[in-house]
Design a protein around this motif. Structure first.
Motif, PDB file in Angstrom:
ATOM      1  N   ALA A  51       3.161  12.737   2.945  1.00  0.00           N
ATOM      2  CA  ALA A  51       2.252  12.869   1.804  1.00  0.00           C
ATOM      3  C   ALA A  51       2.811  13.795   0.730  1.00  0.00           C
ATOM      4  O   ALA A  51       2.507  13.616  -0.461  1.00  0.00           O
ATOM      5  N   LEU A  52       3.634  14.776   1.114  1.00  0.00           N
ATOM      6  CA  LEU A  52       4.146  15.710   0.111  1.00  0.00           C
ATOM      7  C   LEU A  52       5.142  15.022  -0.820  1.00  0.00           C
ATOM      8  O   LEU A  52       5.150  15.290  -2.028  1.00  0.00           O
ATOM      9  N   TYR A  53       5.980  14.148  -0.290  1.00  0.00           N
ATOM     10  CA  TYR A  53       6.883  13.385  -1.162  1.00  0.00           C
ATOM     11  C   TYR A  53       6.070  12.517  -2.125  1.00  0.00           C
ATOM     12  O   TYR A  53       6.369  12.457  -3.319  1.00  0.00           O
ATOM     13  N   GLN A  54       5.045  11.882  -1.601  1.00  0.00           N
ATOM     14  CA  GLN A  54       4.222  11.040  -2.466  1.00  0.00           C
ATOM     15  C   GLN A  54       3.557  11.867  -3.572  1.00  0.00           C
ATOM     16  O   GLN A  54       3.464  11.430  -4.715  1.00  0.00           O
ATOM     17  N   TYR A  55       3.118  13.079  -3.214  1.00  0.00           N
ATOM     18  CA  TYR A  55       2.503  13.949  -4.210  1.00  0.00           C
ATOM     19  C   TYR A  55       3.524  14.384  -5.268  1.00  0.00           C
ATOM     20  O   TYR A  55       3.220  14.461  -6.459  1.00  0.00           O
ATOM     21  N   LEU A  56       4.756  14.672  -4.828  1.00  0.00           N
ATOM     22  CA  LEU A  56       5.817  15.030  -5.769  1.00  0.00           C
ATOM     23  C   LEU A  56       6.011  13.917  -6.798  1.00  0.00           C
ATOM     24  O   LEU A  56       6.140  14.175  -7.999  1.00  0.00           O
ATOM     25  N   VAL A  57       6.028  12.676  -6.327  1.00  0.00           N
ATOM     26  CA  VAL A  57       6.221  11.530  -7.224  1.00  0.00           C
ATOM     27  C   VAL A  57       5.060  11.439  -8.215  1.00  0.00           C
ATOM     28  O   VAL A  57       5.264  11.243  -9.418  1.00  0.00           O
TER      29      VAL A  57
ATOM     30  N   GLY B 154      11.112   6.431   7.981  1.00  0.00           N
ATOM     31  CA  GLY B 154      10.472   5.556   8.951  1.00  0.00           C
ATOM     32  C   GLY B 154       9.500   6.348   9.787  1.00  0.00           C
ATOM     33  O   GLY B 154       9.165   7.502   9.492  1.00  0.00           O
ATOM     34  N   SER B 155       9.035   5.744  10.847  1.00  0.00           N
ATOM     35  CA  SER B 155       8.092   6.429  11.734  1.00  0.00           C
ATOM     36  C   SER B 155       8.203   5.860  13.135  1.00  0.00           C
ATOM     37  O   SER B 155       8.702   4.744  13.339  1.00  0.00           O
ATOM     38  N   GLY B 156       7.717   6.648  14.093  1.00  0.00           N
ATOM     39  CA  GLY B 156       7.720   6.206  15.481  1.00  0.00           C
ATOM     40  C   GLY B 156       9.122   5.934  15.997  1.00  0.00           C
ATOM     41  O   GLY B 156      10.092   6.615  15.648  1.00  0.00           O
TER      42      GLY B 156
ATOM     43  N   ALA C 201       0.844  -1.195   0.000  1.00  0.00           N
ATOM     44  CA  ALA C 201       0.000   0.000   0.000  1.00  0.00           C
ATOM     45  C   ALA C 201       0.881   1.247   0.000  1.00  0.00           C
ATOM     46  O   ALA C 201       1.783   1.389   0.835  1.00  0.00           O
ATOM     47  N   ALA C 202       0.640   2.135  -0.947  1.00  0.00           N
ATOM     48  CA  ALA C 202       1.400   3.386  -1.020  1.00  0.00           C
ATOM     49  C   ALA C 202       0.846   4.390  -0.016  1.00  0.00           C
ATOM     50  O   ALA C 202      -0.339   4.377   0.326  1.00  0.00           O
ATOM     51  N   ILE C 203       1.728   5.239   0.475  1.00  0.00           N
ATOM     52  CA  ILE C 203       1.309   6.333   1.356  1.00  0.00           C
ATOM     53  C   ILE C 203       0.417   7.280   0.560  1.00  0.00           C
ATOM     54  O   ILE C 203       0.675   7.574  -0.605  1.00  0.00           O
TER      55      ILE C 203
ATOM     56  N   ALA D 295       9.443  -1.517   0.354  1.00  0.00           N
ATOM     57  CA  ALA D 295       9.415  -0.756  -0.887  1.00  0.00           C
ATOM     58  C   ALA D 295       9.559   0.726  -0.571  1.00  0.00           C
ATOM     59  O   ALA D 295       9.322   1.175   0.557  1.00  0.00           O
ATOM     60  N   ASP D 296       9.932   1.512  -1.560  1.00  0.00           N
ATOM     61  CA  ASP D 296      10.096   2.953  -1.364  1.00  0.00           C
ATOM     62  C   ASP D 296       8.825   3.579  -0.799  1.00  0.00           C
ATOM     63  O   ASP D 296       8.877   4.412   0.116  1.00  0.00           O
ATOM     64  N   GLU D 297       7.670   3.190  -1.318  1.00  0.00           N
ATOM     65  CA  GLU D 297       6.404   3.786  -0.886  1.00  0.00           C
ATOM     66  C   GLU D 297       5.982   3.337   0.505  1.00  0.00           C
ATOM     67  O   GLU D 297       5.026   3.875   1.066  1.00  0.00           O
ATOM     68  N   GLU D 298       6.676   2.345   1.059  1.00  0.00           N
ATOM     69  CA  GLU D 298       6.368   1.888   2.419  1.00  0.00           C
ATOM     70  C   GLU D 298       7.275   2.531   3.469  1.00  0.00           C
ATOM     71  O   GLU D 298       7.122   2.252   4.655  1.00  0.00           O
ATOM     72  N   HIS D 299       8.204   3.360   3.033  1.00  0.00           N
ATOM     73  CA  HIS D 299       9.190   3.940   3.944  1.00  0.00           C
ATOM     74  C   HIS D 299       9.006   5.453   3.949  1.00  0.00           C
ATOM     75  O   HIS D 299       9.595   6.166   3.126  1.00  0.00           O
ATOM     76  N   PRO D 300       8.181   5.993   4.853  1.00  0.00           N
ATOM     77  CA  PRO D 300       7.811   7.410   4.797  1.00  0.00           C
ATOM     78  C   PRO D 300       8.986   8.350   5.034  1.00  0.00           C
ATOM     79  O   PRO D 300       9.894   8.056   5.811  1.00  0.00           O
ATOM     80  N   LEU D 301       8.922   9.495   4.344  1.00  0.00           N
ATOM     81  CA  LEU D 301       9.914  10.558   4.500  1.00  0.00           C
ATOM     82  C   LEU D 301       9.253  11.733   5.213  1.00  0.00           C
ATOM     83  O   LEU D 301       8.262  12.278   4.727  1.00  0.00           O
ATOM     84  N   THR D 302       9.800  12.123   6.339  1.00  0.00           N
ATOM     85  CA  THR D 302       9.284  13.253   7.113  1.00  0.00           C
ATOM     86  C   THR D 302      10.401  14.278   7.274  1.00  0.00           C
ATOM     87  O   THR D 302      11.546  13.918   7.588  1.00  0.00           O
ATOM     88  N   VAL D 303      10.066  15.547   7.051  1.00  0.00           N
ATOM     89  CA  VAL D 303      11.061  16.617   7.158  1.00  0.00           C
ATOM     90  C   VAL D 303      10.633  17.589   8.252  1.00  0.00           C
ATOM     91  O   VAL D 303       9.478  18.030   8.286  1.00  0.00           O
ATOM     92  N   LEU D 304      11.549  17.913   9.150  1.00  0.00           N
ATOM     93  CA  LEU D 304      11.310  18.880  10.226  1.00  0.00           C
ATOM     94  C   LEU D 304      12.103  20.152   9.929  1.00  0.00           C
ATOM     95  O   LEU D 304      13.278  20.083   9.547  1.00  0.00           O
TER      96      LEU D 304
END
Length: 568
Positions: free
Chosen positions: A149-155, A224-226, A107-109, A269-278
């Protein structure tokens, strides 16, 4: 390796006129070619199960898609051969293909807003509350979270996914130079990506509000997350007007060699590994760093994930015991379906060749002194004339030079086969032993033999005419428990055949080999060796699988010496 030469000998014209429709002959020919392609794909799963390769999950998803497409063609061909008997084969294919694709899908983000969250709003219970543990204490409540979600939207906005996955499928962590090269191409692709103006303006506005006192910004890049989130990049001294460029730089950190190593080691997969920017007000000195994670490639997670999908895809469930002809409802994996199409395709064509009403009576049941029965078709000169009136023949009836040589090795007494539970049939009578999966096509100077011995498949073909360059082709694919054991057997076979002058190609539990351009005497010697090799692998396979390639090859050489001192 090239295709077998079977169909240059067993041509459409070989059959009595009108005995078989051209469409059925063509389907049989294409099943042979297509099944070899599918076996090669299936072997990749065993190769991955050894843990020697760590690849991107998108490669496994694509591999499964290619395999299901290939098997769909096989099922179409099988139905062309007998639409009535295999009318439900597509139903079983649809079911098994669905389970296979589900097991490799991910499942993609979501690419939907919110794309920005204020740090002040990220409280306990919020999905992004974990980011606070990565913020310096001095930050307080002033800062932004750029959501995955913004990285996913960029893709999606730049239609990058097909091109990203095409590069990611090339990855193998055992090749550091390859990882570096793929990383550079991925980063180059992302640097050319763009967001809609309204989103870029929103990012700049939010960044400007964080710098009302003239501060510059610090940026942290997390994947990742958490509790599993890992810091993979950091920038400082970022101006608000340059924030979109800084964010693209943060995205590029996702594809640095160390970050790729981290993700592939997690089996994601790439879409399973979230990217978060602070982002938050920070220091004034400009600096930028990626590759902050310093781990080593780890195949454990990928192995566990591949291990969960192989029962639906590459595990062989059929042929655990000899018995009835394989039927669609017995299939539990895609590998089972490939075997169904190959083996029932063979049985269909032999049925056409053997029906007396069609003017053909060339099918003989060859019963050997070992628990192997081979359905044999004489193209001409493959059997002695004395066998013409008999339905059951023995090795003594074989006139084919390559077949005789191969069988000499197969039945050599240095390998003691277990006694068949079906017992021995009197000479000249049909054997009670199952004989659904082994076939041979014979001429005086040609042989093509397919042997299904329990869960192992062996195919040998040879031509040895005086005026024509001779060749031997050999293929084998091992079933049974233990991927590591199956791969080790292939490695041993490779070492043995290369020492005999064969050109060998192998992947996982599948091997193909060719030797050509040699004198007949060497071809015949190689065929005896191949027969002995098949017997050794089949009877002593468990012992061979416990050895490394060098030990296994040495053990077989000792057996060859013993066999030469114990001729038939």
């Amino acid at each position: 390796m090239g295709e077998f030469g079977l169909f240059s000998h067993w041509t459409f014209e070989t059959f009595a006129p009108g005995s078989i429709p051209r469409v059925k002959y063509n389907a049989f020919r294409d099943i042979q070619r297509q099944s070899a392609f599918c076996f090669s794909l299936l072997a990749t799963y065993d190769e991955l199960l050894t843990g020697d390769r760590v690849v991107d999950w998108s490669m496994i998803s694509k591999l499964t898609d290619r395999l299901t497409i290939g098997i769909r063609k096989l099922v179409d061909l099988l139905q062309a051969m007998n639409p009535v008997e295999f009318m439900d084969a597509h139903d079983w294919f649809t079911k098994l293909a669905f389970y296979a694709r589900m097991s490799t899908a991910h499942a993609a983000i979501a690419a939907t807003p919110p794309y920005l969250e204020a740090i002040a709003g990220v409280r306990p219970g919020h999905p992004l509350a974990w980011v606070r543990m990565h913020l310096p204490d001095a930050v307080g409540e002033s800062g932004l979270v750029i959501t995955p979600a913004l990285y996913q939207y960029l893709v999606e906005a730049n239609d990058l996914r097909p091109r990203l996955d095409a590069l990611l499928r090339q990855l193998d962590l055992s090749d550091e130079a390859l990882v570096e090269a793929v990383s550079e191409k991925l980063v180059s692709m992302l640097l050319s990506a763009r967001l809609p103006e309204r989103l870029c303006a929103e990012l700049e506005i939010e960044a400007t509000e964080l710098t009302t006192g003239g501060e510059l910004l610090d940026v942290l890049v997390l994947v990742g997350s958490g509790e599993d989130a890992v810091l993979i990049g950091r920038q400082s001294g970022v101006r608000a007007a340059d924030f979109f460029t800084a964010w693209i730089g943060a995205v590029c950190c996702k594809f640095s060699p160390s970050s790729l190593t981290l993700r592939l080691g997690l089996g994601l997969a790439d879409e399973e590994h979230p990217l978060t920017v602070l982002v938050y007000p920070g220091g004034k000195d400009a600096a930028k760093a990626c590759d902050l994670w310093r781990g080593k490639p780890d195949a454990g997670a990928l192995l566990r994930r591949v291990g969960q999908i192989v029962p639906r895809i590459s595990q062989l469930h059929v042929f655990r015991a000899q018995g009835e002809a394989l039927r669609p409802e017995q299939c539990r994996s895609l590998h089972d379906l490939v075997c169904l199409c190959l083996e029932r395709g063979l049985s269909q064509i032999f049925a056409f060749a053997g029906e007396p009403a069609r003017g053909l009576s060339g099918i003989k049941q060859m019963r050997l002194e070992i628990p192997v029965v081979i359905n044999s078709f004489n193209l001409g000169g493959g059997l002695f004339p004395t066998a013409a009136e008999r339905a059951v023949i023995s090795m003594e009836d074989v006139r084919s030079i390559p077949a005789w040589s191969f069988l000499m090795g197969l039945v050599n007494p240095v390998v003691t086969w277990p006694v068949s539970e079906h017992g021995e049939a009197p000479h000249g009578e049909a054997s009670a032993m199952p004989h659904y999966s082994s076939y041979a096509v014979l001429a005086q100077c040609f042989m093509h033999c397919t042997l299904r011995l329990e869960q192992n498949l062996y195919v040998v073909e040879c031509r040895c005419e005086d005026e024509t360059p001779g060749y031997i082709q050999f293929r084998c694919m091992f079933g049974g428990p233990g991927a590591r054991e199956r791969v080790r057997l292939v490695e041993t076979v490779r070492a043995i055949l290369e020492a005999e002058g064969f050109a060998v190609d192998s992947r996982g539990n599948y091997l193909t080999a060719m030797r050509s351009g040699v004198e007949d005497v060497f071809i015949q010697r190689n065929l005896v060796g191949l027969g002995l090799l098949v017997a050794w692998l089949q009877v002593r396979g468990a012992d061979a699988a416990a050895m490394d390639a060098g030990e296994g090859a040495a053990a077989f050489r000792r057996l060859v010496v013993e066999a030469r001192s114990n001729p038939l």
